[in-house]
Design a protein around this motif. Sequence first.
Motif, PDB file in Angstrom:
ATOM      1  N   VAL A   1       0.842  -1.196   0.000  1.00  0.00           N
ATOM      2  CA  VAL A   1       0.000   0.000   0.000  1.00  0.00           C
ATOM      3  C   VAL A   1       0.881   1.251   0.000  1.00  0.00           C
ATOM      4  O   VAL A   1       2.062   1.198   0.322  1.00  0.00           O
ATOM      5  N   VAL A   2       0.270   2.388  -0.345  1.00  0.00           N
ATOM      6  CA  VAL A   2       0.998   3.652  -0.455  1.00  0.00           C
ATOM      7  C   VAL A   2       0.911   4.422   0.859  1.00  0.00           C
ATOM      8  O   VAL A   2      -0.175   4.616   1.407  1.00  0.00           O
ATOM      9  N   TYR A   3       2.096   4.863   1.351  1.00  0.00           N
ATOM     10  CA  TYR A   3       2.183   5.661   2.570  1.00  0.00           C
ATOM     11  C   TYR A   3       2.650   7.073   2.206  1.00  0.00           C
ATOM     12  O   TYR A   3       3.648   7.240   1.517  1.00  0.00           O
TER      13      TYR A   3
ATOM     14  N   LEU B   1     -10.445   3.143  -3.564  1.00  0.00           N
ATOM     15  CA  LEU B   1      -9.478   3.044  -2.469  1.00  0.00           C
ATOM     16  C   LEU B   1      -9.982   3.749  -1.217  1.00  0.00           C
ATOM     17  O   LEU B   1     -10.754   4.702  -1.287  1.00  0.00           O
ATOM     18  N   ASP B   2      -9.541   3.263  -0.065  1.00  0.00           N
ATOM     19  CA  ASP B   2      -9.850   3.882   1.230  1.00  0.00           C
ATOM     20  C   ASP B   2      -8.636   4.610   1.765  1.00  0.00           C
ATOM     21  O   ASP B   2      -7.519   4.430   1.276  1.00  0.00           O
ATOM     22  N   ILE B   3      -8.854   5.434   2.804  1.00  0.00           N
ATOM     23  CA  ILE B   3      -7.782   6.238   3.389  1.00  0.00           C
ATOM     24  C   ILE B   3      -7.761   6.032   4.904  1.00  0.00           C
ATOM     25  O   ILE B   3      -8.783   6.158   5.566  1.00  0.00           O
ATOM     26  N   LEU B   4      -6.587   5.698   5.413  1.00  0.00           N
ATOM     27  CA  LEU B   4      -6.366   5.596   6.852  1.00  0.00           C
ATOM     28  C   LEU B   4      -5.393   6.703   7.258  1.00  0.00           C
ATOM     29  O   LEU B   4      -4.290   6.785   6.725  1.00  0.00           O
TER      30      LEU B   4
ATOM     31  N   ARG C   1     -15.070   6.615   3.342  1.00  0.00           N
ATOM     32  CA  ARG C   1     -13.813   6.049   2.839  1.00  0.00           C
ATOM     33  C   ARG C   1     -12.662   6.239   3.816  1.00  0.00           C
ATOM     34  O   ARG C   1     -11.571   5.708   3.600  1.00  0.00           O
ATOM     35  N   MET C   2     -12.869   7.010   4.889  1.00  0.00           N
ATOM     36  CA  MET C   2     -11.751   7.408   5.742  1.00  0.00           C
ATOM     37  C   MET C   2     -11.853   6.831   7.154  1.00  0.00           C
ATOM     38  O   MET C   2     -12.938   6.638   7.691  1.00  0.00           O
ATOM     39  N   THR C   3     -10.672   6.577   7.725  1.00  0.00           N
ATOM     40  CA  THR C   3     -10.550   6.154   9.121  1.00  0.00           C
ATOM     41  C   THR C   3      -9.464   6.998   9.772  1.00  0.00           C
ATOM     42  O   THR C   3      -8.401   7.199   9.193  1.00  0.00           O
TER      43      THR C   3
ATOM     44  N   LYS D   1     -10.201  -1.136  -0.444  1.00  0.00           N
ATOM     45  CA  LYS D   1     -11.330  -1.264   0.482  1.00  0.00           C
ATOM     46  C   LYS D   1     -11.232  -2.605   1.209  1.00  0.00           C
ATOM     47  O   LYS D   1     -11.052  -3.652   0.582  1.00  0.00           O
ATOM     48  N   LEU D   2     -11.353  -2.572   2.521  1.00  0.00           N
ATOM     49  CA  LEU D   2     -11.064  -3.758   3.323  1.00  0.00           C
ATOM     50  C   LEU D   2     -12.012  -4.913   3.035  1.00  0.00           C
ATOM     51  O   LEU D   2     -11.588  -6.072   3.028  1.00  0.00           O
TER      52      LEU D   2
END
Length: 287
Positions: A149-151, A188-191, A234-236, A268-269
């Motif tokens: 994943v991208v950081y 895609l989701d965002i953490l 989409r965000m956490t 997405k999980l």
Amino acid sequence: MNILKIMAMLAILALASCVSQKKYIALQEKAELCENTLNDGRNEIAVLENNLANEKNRVKSLEQQMEYFKSTNTDLLARLSDLSVVSKSGAESIKQSLEALNEQNKYIKDLTTSMQRKDSINLVLVMNLKRSLDDFNDEDINIEVKKGVVYVSISDKMLFRSGSYQISNRAEEVIGKIAKIVNDHNELDILVEGHTDNVPIANECMVDNWDLSVKRATSIVRLMQTEFGVQPSRMTAGGRSEYLPKTTNETVEGRAKNRRTEIVILPKLDQFFELLEPPTASIQEKR
């Protein structure tokens, strides 16, 4: 009088030569800086291309497994045709084995396709992020691919004042550029994770470093939602406090690196876990 005029003209020429020399040196330094930046970009691209090559090798290995399953399938069919008498239970067992192999082949094929697509998306994301954030200091923003994943890691000095979770104007510009790229990839989701050093904090606004790291993460998430239109579903937002440092907290430089906010862009999980689940349920139902 003529001598004075000549001396004045020589002085003007010397001064012009000096200014031109300074401009030349400045242009030369700027060119060297551009060349260094270009070389860094080439190195990043080389690393990403190497990662993509590794993934292609994994794909090749999976394809070889598929070929093995296909050949096994063919052998089973050949043996079945050679049998003059096959009991009902034996024929059913062979049928179920063939169905299991077919399910496994489909699973490997789907997994291979998904892996290739994920790697391609990561490569595009990294290149777009680097291009969009090119005018910011590399010491304050780091973009990399870890664990598939991208950081995007941003230092706290760019985002917040010391001990605060109020976002600076400069930070809004950075978050806005990231949000624009994120909005182009709805799959895609965002953490968002807040990180601190191990220096204790306690005031009327914050209880401890846990509190500070969480509030910083929620500030970023709230900004992406309200100002830049990123869907909240989409965000956490999460806080890791001081317990996941990048380096030692024993030095000033180390503590500065540990004080950061990381925006993790990931699949997405629910889709991710569905992808990893092997197709055993359908086989069990058939039995």
